[in-house]
Design an enzyme around this catalytic site. Sequence first.
Site, PDB file in Angstrom:
ATOM      1  CB  CYS A 290      -1.822  -2.396   9.118  1.00  0.00           C
ATOM      2  SG  CYS A 290      -2.953  -2.422   7.715  1.00  0.00           S
TER       3      CYS A 290
ATOM      4  CB  CYS B 230      -0.899   0.017   1.231  1.00  0.00           C
ATOM      5  SG  CYS B 230       0.063  -0.043   2.738  1.00  0.00           S
TER       6      CYS B 230
HETATM    7 FE1  FES Z   1      -1.144  -0.700   4.317  1.00  0.00          FE
HETATM    8 FE2  FES Z   1      -2.556  -0.361   6.497  1.00  0.00          FE
HETATM    9  S1  FES Z   1      -3.324  -0.505   4.469  1.00  0.00           S
HETATM   10  S2  FES Z   1      -0.410  -0.292   6.297  1.00  0.00           S
END
Ligand code: FES
Length: 138
Positions: free
Chosen positions: A109, A39
Amino acid sequence: LTRSYHPKVIDHYTHPRNVGTLDKTQSNVGTGLVGAPACGDVMRLQIRVNDATGVIEDVKFKTFGCGSAIASSSYMTELVQGMTIQDAAKVKNTEIARELSLPPVKLHCSMLAEDAIKAAIKDYKSKQNRPDTSALLK
Ligand code: FES
């Protein structure tokens, strides 16, 4: 869409603990800077270690990421404060994910927080083994 977040995530997200910066030029400060390829979120976690005891006496973080990443790093700072670096290195992301009730899609995460504390400890250790060059910098 906060509706999908667990209250503990929202608590850490809205009142993050230990946000800030430690002076990384100090020899007893370790800095871990990690990113999640999935992400692009980035987390920086810093520890100040008592050289004599190996105990983490101060922890600070800055996270540029989603709510779960911020909550994971905030919770991690609370968890490792007062731990030895040996114990802190054993903290697993699953422990954080369980505490914050993260859904599977948000597991990476919490992995960021595990990676960050490991990187900070590694940085601290590498500083301990480095010859003292402070005289050269004057
Ligand atoms: Fe990637 Fe939370 S969506 S760190």
